[in-house]
Design an enzyme around this catalytic site. Sequence first.
Site, PDB file in Angstrom:
ATOM      1  N   ILE A 105       0.841  -1.190   0.000  1.00 58.57           N
ATOM      2  CA  ILE A 105       0.000   0.000   0.000  1.00 58.57           C
ATOM      3  C   ILE A 105       0.880   1.245   0.000  1.00 58.57           C
ATOM      4  CG2 ILE A 105      -0.223  -0.053   2.531  1.00 58.57           C
ATOM      5  CD1 ILE A 105      -3.094   1.055   2.192  1.00 58.57           C
ATOM      6  N   CYS A 106       0.384   2.313  -0.622  1.00 62.51           N
ATOM      7  CA  CYS A 106       1.033   3.621  -0.600  1.00 62.51           C
ATOM      8  C   CYS A 106       2.431   3.542  -1.212  1.00 62.51           C
ATOM      9  CB  CYS A 106       1.038   4.144   0.845  1.00 62.51           C
ATOM     10  SG  CYS A 106       1.566   5.855   1.047  1.00 62.51           S
ATOM     11  N   GLY A 107       3.420   4.109  -0.551  1.00 61.80           N
ATOM     12  CA  GLY A 107       4.764   4.183  -1.099  1.00 61.80           C
ATOM     13  C   GLY A 107       5.408   2.848  -1.382  1.00 61.80           C
TER      14      GLY A 107
END
Length: 207
Positions: A105-107
């Site tokens: 998730i995300c970065g």
Amino acid sequence: MTSSSAGTVYLAVYDTFADWETGHTTAHLTQNGYTVRTVGLTREPVTTMGGLRVRPDLAVDELRPQDSALLILTGAAAWDTGEALAPFARAARGFLDAGTPVAAICGATAGLAREGLLDDRAHTSAVSFYLAATGYAGGERYVEADAVTDPGADGGGRLVTAGPTEPVAFAREVFALLGVYDAKKLDAWYRLFHDSDPSAYEVLQGE
């Protein structure tokens, strides 16, 4: 379901990791029989973005895909500021190659992109141009969705990806991937935690 039958989920932890992104996922996996263990670059304590101190249960070089049900990678500032977290992207490659699923998730999605793991897999992230900035070759496989699960192929593991604003959808995909809830209960779980739908609580309590 017991922890021995469900298996062990490894949550990667590192300085500034976004602790809110996986709270739903790990809490409900634990409640459904999974053991969640933390893995760091080393066994030295790290500090989350929320200021919590976490001492990893093991270091990334001790991680073995065959001992795991899933590897979870969260966002952190370090994914975009150098190669410090590259060992986790390489670990993800090892998991996927072994047929063990990964959820990012995300970065962390950018870390997987740099590792070449999104070139041939359906995926999502915060926005398409965030991943495009990594120079990866998977732009045509980018999906505009809250969370995406690539089914894997040729023995490769399945991969869940999501953007930073979708921790509930991320959890939903993980639960579906691992078979934590049946379809009816999974839909109710998502409606409860994403939409605050009170009727969904009744479905969950009734089963």
